[in-house]
Design a protein around this motif. Structure first.
Motif, PDB file in Angstrom:
ATOM      1  N   VAL A  21      20.997 -75.430  22.781  1.00 40.94           N
ATOM      2  CA  VAL A  21      21.588 -76.758  22.674  1.00 40.94           C
ATOM      3  C   VAL A  21      20.612 -77.472  21.626  1.00 40.94           C
ATOM      4  CG1 VAL A  21      21.218 -79.081  23.882  1.00 40.94           C
ATOM      5  CG2 VAL A  21      21.786 -76.890  25.139  1.00 40.94           C
ATOM      6  N   ASP A  22      19.393 -77.261  21.374  1.00 39.46           N
ATOM      7  CA  ASP A  22      18.497 -77.699  20.122  1.00 39.46           C
ATOM      8  C   ASP A  22      19.407 -77.288  18.829  1.00 39.46           C
ATOM      9  OD1 ASP A  22      16.787 -78.447  21.556  1.00 39.46           O
ATOM     10  OD2 ASP A  22      15.221 -76.841  21.521  1.00 39.46           O
ATOM     11  N   ALA A  23      20.108 -76.032  18.779  1.00 43.72           N
ATOM     12  CA  ALA A  23      20.861 -75.705  17.327  1.00 43.72           C
ATOM     13  C   ALA A  23      21.993 -76.668  17.311  1.00 43.72           C
ATOM     14  CB  ALA A  23      21.213 -74.095  17.598  1.00 43.72           C
ATOM     15  N   ASP A  24      22.646 -77.200  18.306  1.00 45.96           N
ATOM     16  CA  ASP A  24      23.787 -78.035  18.144  1.00 45.96           C
ATOM     17  C   ASP A  24      23.332 -79.416  17.882  1.00 45.96           C
ATOM     18  OD1 ASP A  24      25.713 -76.361  19.008  1.00 45.96           O
ATOM     19  OD2 ASP A  24      25.735 -76.756  21.155  1.00 45.96           O
ATOM     20  N   ASP A  25      21.872 -80.012  18.266  1.00 43.40           N
ATOM     21  CA  ASP A  25      21.421 -81.097  17.926  1.00 43.40           C
ATOM     22  C   ASP A  25      21.178 -81.032  16.300  1.00 43.40           C
ATOM     23  OD1 ASP A  25      21.575 -82.218  20.437  1.00 43.40           O
ATOM     24  OD2 ASP A  25      19.793 -81.452  21.289  1.00 43.40           O
ATOM     25  N   VAL A  26      20.525 -79.938  16.036  1.00 42.29           N
ATOM     26  CA  VAL A  26      20.227 -79.899  14.526  1.00 42.29           C
ATOM     27  C   VAL A  26      21.529 -80.065  13.605  1.00 42.29           C
ATOM     28  CG1 VAL A  26      19.581 -78.017  12.744  1.00 42.29           C
ATOM     29  CG2 VAL A  26      18.362 -78.351  14.953  1.00 42.29           C
ATOM     30  N   LEU A  27      22.719 -79.254  14.045  1.00 42.34           N
ATOM     31  CA  LEU A  27      23.933 -79.492  13.223  1.00 42.34           C
ATOM     32  C   LEU A  27      24.491 -81.023  13.413  1.00 42.34           C
ATOM     33  CD1 LEU A  27      25.591 -76.203  14.399  1.00 42.34           C
ATOM     34  CD2 LEU A  27      24.484 -76.755  12.330  1.00 42.34           C
ATOM     35  N   ASP A  28      24.347 -81.547  14.463  1.00 42.24           N
ATOM     36  CA  ASP A  28      24.635 -83.015  14.485  1.00 42.24           C
ATOM     37  C   ASP A  28      23.832 -84.029  13.590  1.00 42.24           C
ATOM     38  OD1 ASP A  28      25.999 -85.275  15.528  1.00 42.24           O
ATOM     39  OD2 ASP A  28      24.078 -85.724  17.047  1.00 42.24           O
ATOM     40  N   VAL A  29      22.697 -83.520  13.657  1.00 43.53           N
ATOM     41  CA  VAL A  29      21.790 -84.419  12.575  1.00 43.53           C
ATOM     42  C   VAL A  29      22.136 -83.793  11.010  1.00 43.53           C
ATOM     43  CG1 VAL A  29      19.439 -84.674  11.630  1.00 43.53           C
ATOM     44  CG2 VAL A  29      19.825 -84.426  13.895  1.00 43.53           C
ATOM     45  N   LEU A  30      22.374 -82.726  11.025  1.00 41.15           N
ATOM     46  CA  LEU A  30      22.577 -82.233   9.738  1.00 41.15           C
ATOM     47  C   LEU A  30      24.097 -82.693   9.082  1.00 41.15           C
ATOM     48  CD1 LEU A  30      21.932 -78.424   9.261  1.00 41.15           C
ATOM     49  CD2 LEU A  30      20.587 -80.127   8.326  1.00 41.15           C
ATOM     50  N   GLY A  31      25.107 -82.778  10.070  1.00 41.19           N
ATOM     51  CA  GLY A  31      26.295 -83.638   9.641  1.00 41.19           C
ATOM     52  C   GLY A  31      26.112 -84.953   9.255  1.00 41.19           C
ATOM     53  N   GLY A  32      25.283 -85.666  10.031  1.00 43.57           N
ATOM     54  CA  GLY A  32      24.971 -87.010   9.605  1.00 43.57           C
ATOM     55  C   GLY A  32      24.246 -87.398   8.446  1.00 43.57           C
ATOM     56  N   ALA A  33      23.251 -86.287   8.160  1.00 44.52           N
ATOM     57  CA  ALA A  33      22.721 -86.396   6.761  1.00 44.52           C
ATOM     58  C   ALA A  33      23.717 -86.128   5.552  1.00 44.52           C
ATOM     59  CB  ALA A  33      21.617 -85.273   6.706  1.00 44.52           C
ATOM     60  N   ALA A  34      24.822 -85.023   5.744  1.00 45.76           N
ATOM     61  CA  ALA A  34      25.547 -84.941   4.793  1.00 45.76           C
ATOM     62  C   ALA A  34      26.660 -86.371   4.595  1.00 45.76           C
ATOM     63  CB  ALA A  34      26.566 -83.664   5.215  1.00 45.76           C
ATOM     64  N   MET A  78      23.759 -90.337  18.193  1.00 42.49           N
ATOM     65  CA  MET A  78      23.205 -89.365  18.033  1.00 42.49           C
ATOM     66  C   MET A  78      22.357 -88.958  19.399  1.00 42.49           C
ATOM     67  SD  MET A  78      20.740 -87.766  15.023  1.00 42.49           S
ATOM     68  CE  MET A  78      21.776 -88.149  13.979  1.00 42.49           C
ATOM     69  N   THR A  79      22.266 -87.952  19.854  1.00 39.58           N
ATOM     70  CA  THR A  79      21.565 -87.647  21.297  1.00 39.58           C
ATOM     71  C   THR A  79      20.099 -87.423  21.396  1.00 39.58           C
ATOM     72  OG1 THR A  79      23.559 -86.164  21.973  1.00 39.58           O
ATOM     73  CG2 THR A  79      21.302 -86.062  23.250  1.00 39.58           C
ATOM     74  N   VAL A  80      19.564 -87.228  20.124  1.00 40.33           N
ATOM     75  CA  VAL A  80      18.090 -87.064  19.895  1.00 40.33           C
ATOM     76  C   VAL A  80      17.416 -88.042  19.103  1.00 40.33           C
ATOM     77  CG1 VAL A  80      18.183 -84.447  20.450  1.00 40.33           C
ATOM     78  CG2 VAL A  80      18.122 -85.051  18.074  1.00 40.33           C
ATOM     79  N   HIS A  81      16.043 -88.120  19.062  1.00 41.17           N
ATOM     80  CA  HIS A  81      15.537 -89.111  18.334  1.00 41.17           C
ATOM     81  C   HIS A  81      15.128 -88.447  17.031  1.00 41.17           C
ATOM     82  CE1 HIS A  81      12.948 -92.274  17.067  1.00 41.17           C
ATOM     83  NE2 HIS A  81      12.121 -91.478  16.608  1.00 41.17           N
ATOM     84  N   VAL A  82      15.434 -89.075  15.876  1.00 42.75           N
ATOM     85  CA  VAL A  82      14.985 -88.521  14.569  1.00 42.75           C
ATOM     86  C   VAL A  82      14.017 -89.566  14.004  1.00 42.75           C
ATOM     87  CG1 VAL A  82      15.788 -88.105  12.161  1.00 42.75           C
ATOM     88  CG2 VAL A  82      17.119 -87.389  14.349  1.00 42.75           C
ATOM     89  N   THR A  83      12.741 -89.165  13.662  1.00 44.25           N
ATOM     90  CA  THR A  83      12.058 -90.236  12.691  1.00 44.25           C
ATOM     91  C   THR A  83      12.231 -90.125  11.249  1.00 44.25           C
ATOM     92  OG1 THR A  83      10.111 -89.808  14.414  1.00 44.25           O
ATOM     93  CG2 THR A  83       9.426 -90.448  12.071  1.00 44.25           C
ATOM     94  N   VAL A  84      12.413 -90.946  10.459  1.00 47.54           N
ATOM     95  CA  VAL A  84      12.873 -91.034   9.239  1.00 47.54           C
ATOM     96  C   VAL A  84      11.573 -91.470   8.013  1.00 47.54           C
ATOM     97  CG1 VAL A  84      14.365 -91.902   7.453  1.00 47.54           C
ATOM     98  CG2 VAL A  84      15.350 -91.376   9.629  1.00 47.54           C
ATOM     99  N   TRP A  85      11.234 -90.694   7.306  1.00 50.28           N
ATOM    100  CA  TRP A  85      10.075 -90.968   6.287  1.00 50.28           C
ATOM    101  C   TRP A  85      10.822 -90.766   5.020  1.00 50.28           C
ATOM    102  CZ3 TRP A  85       6.194 -87.158   8.428  1.00 50.28           C
ATOM    103  CH2 TRP A  85       5.406 -87.612   9.641  1.00 50.28           C
ATOM    104  N   ASP A  86      10.617 -92.037   3.983  1.00 49.92           N
ATOM    105  CA  ASP A  86      11.165 -92.096   2.676  1.00 49.92           C
ATOM    106  C   ASP A  86      10.575 -92.990   2.047  1.00 49.92           C
ATOM    107  OD1 ASP A  86      12.644 -92.325   0.515  1.00 49.92           O
ATOM    108  OD2 ASP A  86      14.802 -92.300   1.648  1.00 49.92           O
TER     109      ASP A  86
END
Length: 282
Positions: A84-97, A1-9
């Motif tokens: 580009v941000d939108a593509d990154d969002v979709l990358d994260v969404l795809g990973g979440a799915a 994944m290109t961008v950093h994602v902080t995960v809270w759970d």
């Protein structure tokens, strides 16, 4: 994944504190995740302009806080760009799915981050459970509104840009104290975010195909401030167009509009915004 994602759970901790039944625990674990996309001058987990005040929502689902390129812990970029941000969002969404066996996630965007969220939702509505927009800067999607049209005319006709030689700290001061607001501490992390913001692709260049979102039946929540406590200049030049965009998008997307006091909803009125998001996601 290109961008950093902080995960809270916090579901396991909360479940332990409440000693839930097996059925309650199953409901908690089955909740779809939520992805947050931030505005300028900030990053996902920032307590000043980001989504730190939304941490309580992690008691019932996994929260994903994306740092856009050039912000937070994501890599540098030559120029921040909503496409580009939108593509990154979709990358994260795809990973979440994929990771959670969900068909996407709930998507939340603030300001310029909401523009990226809208574009992402239009490209892949099948990955978006719902779309929450906090004071979206989607001016081109409301260009028919007189207040927004006047703003777009000013910027497109060559409104003064950032003068050469202006430093990120000077720009941050002018954008806060210059409008009657408190300036956050100019830490290196903050100034990097400001420097990225100074070079962002203007949101008035965004092409946002609202019909794709509306046609897919994506549930939409729009949250905006009343701007009653905002400095006069900030309310006039920024607040009025943002309120017009919020109202216009609510109508165009068949969404629900929630108004809260102030002008930075998710930080100034976090409890109200969090309650609205909980209800929306239920």
């Amino acid at each position: 994944m290109t961008v950093h994602v902080t995960v809270w759970d916090d579901r396991e901790r909360v479940a332990g504190d409440r000693a839930p039944t097996a059925a309650t625990g199953s409901v908690l674990l089955a909740a779809a995740p939520a992805l947050f996309v931030h505005n300028i001058f900030t990053w996902g987990s920032d307590s000043t302009y980001g989504f730190a005040a939304q941490r309580p929502l992690a008691d019932s689902r996994r929260l994903l806080l994306m740092d856009r390129r050039g912000y937070g812990d994501s890599p540098d970029t030559a120029r921040s760009d909503f496409d580009v941000d939108a593509d990154d969002v979709l990358d994260v969404l795809g990973g979440a799915a994929s990771d959670a066996a969900f068909d996407g996630a709930h998507l939340v965007g603030h300001g310029n981050g909401a523009v990226a969220a809208l574009i992402a939702a239009a490209r892949r509505p099948d990955l978006v459970r719902s779309l929450a927009l906090i004071q979206p800067s989607a001016f081109t999607a409301a260009a028919h509104h007189p207040v927004v049209a006047a703003l777009l005319d000013r910027v497109r006709d060559g409104a003064p840009g950032i003068p050469d030689g202006v430093t990120p700290e000077q720009y941050l001061r002018a954008s806060t104290e210059g409008l009657g607001m408190a300036m956050p501490e100019p830490t290196p992390r903050r100034l990097r975010a400001v420097a990225t913001s100074m070079g962002e692709r203007p949101v008035w260049e965004a092409d946002i195909p609202l019909e794709a979102i509306r046609g897919a039946g994506v549930p939409v929540l729009v949250i905006c401030g009343t701007w009653d406590r905002a400095p006069d200049a900030y309310r006039e030049h920024v607040g009025r167009p943002l309120v017009a965009v919020a109202e216009s998008l609510t109508d165009s997307l068949g969404g629900r509009l929630v108004r809260v006091p102030g002008y930075y909803p998710h930080t100034q009125e976090a409890a109200a915004v969090n309650a609205a998001l909980r209800e929306f996601w239920s």
